[in-house]
Every structure is written in structure tokens, then in C-alpha cells.
Design an enzyme around this catalytic site. Sequence first.
Site, mmCIF file in Angstrom:
data_model
loop_
_atom_site.group_PDB
_atom_site.id
_atom_site.type_symbol
_atom_site.label_atom_id
_atom_site.label_comp_id
_atom_site.label_asym_id
_atom_site.label_seq_id
_atom_site.Cartn_x
_atom_site.Cartn_y
_atom_site.Cartn_z
ATOM 1 N N GLU A 138 12.042 1.547 -4.288
ATOM 2 C CA GLU A 138 11.883 2.933 -4.008
ATOM 3 C C GLU A 138 12.724 3.151 -2.665
ATOM 4 O OE1 GLU A 138 7.420 2.590 -3.642
ATOM 5 O OE2 GLU A 138 7.449 2.552 -5.792
ATOM 6 N N TRP A 156 0.762 -0.965 -0.065
ATOM 7 C CA TRP A 156 0.159 -0.034 -0.009
ATOM 8 C C TRP A 156 0.692 1.251 0.136
ATOM 9 C CZ3 TRP A 156 -4.186 -1.287 4.199
ATOM 10 C CH2 TRP A 156 -5.102 -2.406 3.498
ATOM 11 N N GLU A 203 11.061 -7.329 -9.290
ATOM 12 C CA GLU A 203 10.494 -6.177 -9.839
ATOM 13 C C GLU A 203 11.175 -5.336 -10.740
ATOM 14 O OE1 GLU A 203 7.060 -5.273 -6.779
ATOM 15 O OE2 GLU A 203 8.814 -4.235 -6.028
ATOM 16 N N GLY A 262 1.288 -2.986 -6.359
ATOM 17 C CA GLY A 262 1.414 -1.680 -5.899
ATOM 18 C C GLY A 262 -0.246 -1.268 -6.190
ATOM 19 N N GLY A 263 -0.021 -0.340 -7.274
ATOM 20 C CA GLY A 263 -1.207 0.395 -7.368
ATOM 21 C C GLY A 263 -2.669 -0.257 -7.290
#
Length: 258
Positions: free
Chosen positions: A97, A10, A167, A234-235
Site C-alpha cells: 500500500e 492495524w 505478501e 491485516g484485516g
Amino acid sequence: MRKKIVAGNWKMHLTLPEAESLARAVAEGWTGHPTVEVLVAPSFPYLEPVRRIVEPSPVGLAAQNAHWEDWGAYTGEVSVPMLRSVGVDHVILGHSERRKYFGENDDILKRKTARALAHGMHVIYCVGEDEAQRERGEHFRVVENQVAAVLGDIADSEWQRVIIAYEPVWAIGTGKTATPEQAAEMHARIREIVARLAGDDIARAVPVLYGGSVKPANAAAIFAQPGVDGGLIGGASLKADDFLAIVRAAVETAEKSR
Ligand code: PEP
């Protein structure tokens, strides 16, 4: 046979009421399946309230990060024993990230991973090349280095709690997805690397997830690839309907391969 795992990251999204309502919808929509595990990874302040919501369901809980020390003067950080004390048993480490914006390199990630495993946590360790590295044909070498540098020294017994997430950085949040063939090829390579580091049995058992713009429309094709054991999402994990559709794709592909 390896289980499929679908984990929703999230990230730094949602207010507490939004996180609670998403958790409720996921917990209500997922009644469980013997070959699929579902996890959600809310941000730190929501771990405890989300845990209370998902606890009666088969939905598991993951943190998005953890520190390499147990305790200490590290303002703003959260440690593995802290996470354990609020009932968290999975942690995502090495997300691109974190590598990009917070300077997490393989040395830091090795310490974090060792600490998490020492405390009995399951680690979802993320690896993946960026666009320039793929264009230069360096993607296998980059991923090999990331896997070997962080997982090279861990004990055989700890491998049971390692999940690797491939990823490709160019596919995260961009709408670009690795083709099912690109995913399959890298997953096979990751398993070869693990075999070299830890032996064939561990390589056969370690789950390797794919992450990068997985959506309801492409999940089944990706999950059906040999060696792809589910996804880090993710999204699409921020919408219960989309996330549950991806989970259903995992169930369907798991059923087909039985
Ligand atoms: C991720 O951040 O781990 C991820 C895969 O994001 P997205 O699905 O949005 O590409």
C-alpha cells in the site's frame, strides 16, 4: 530453530479507545511462548498509548512506516529516532500500500531500511508481486529484484534485525490466499536470494513471514509450510479473537516442528 512471528498491521483503522481496547485484549490473551513473537502495528498517534498497555506483556510494538532522514523539514512525516524515543523497535517498510499509494520505490525503501537498521530497529520488509505479474509468470523475478535492491548492501550484523514478509499483492485484503504450496515455493526462493546476497547462515536465520488474507481458518496450513515463519496479518488483526487464534496456530505449528 527460527522463531515464528505474528505481526498485526492495524493500518489506518480504529479510534484511540478502540485501539486501546484491542491492545488490552491482545496483551491479556498473549502470555508468551519461547518460539513465537507477537507484534502489533498501530498507527502513529496510538503508538505511545498502545506501548503503555502492551509493555508489561510479551507483545511487541511496530510502526507502519518511517522516513529515511532523522530530522528535517518533512511535514507530516515521522522519523526513526522519533519512533525510538517512544519505545518502538520494529518498523514495517515496503508494504504494497505504501508502494502503490505513496510512490515508495526500491530506492526510497533502501534508504528507509538503511536508516532504520542503522538506528538498531528491526525491519519487516514487505515484498510481493501483483496479480498481472503472477499471471505473466514474473513473480519470482519481481520478488528477487525487490529483495536485492533493498537488502543487497546491508551488513551481516544488520541482517539479524531483518524480517522479510512475502505478501502477494493479489492476496492482501482480497480474501484470496496464496496456496500453502505457492507460499512455500516463494519462501524457498526468497531464502535462495538471501543466500546469494549474504550467505547460507544468514539465509537460514532470516525469518520470512507470509501475508495476505491470513485468517484463523487458514493460518495453521500456511504456517506449517517449510520456510514460513509466521504471518503479517491485516484485516484479521483488528479482532482480538481472530488475531489470538492465528497466534495460537503459530504456537501449534511451532510446537509440531520442534
Ligand atoms: C497486510 O496488509 O499486510 C495484509 C496481509 O492484509 P490482509 O491480512 O487483510 O490481507
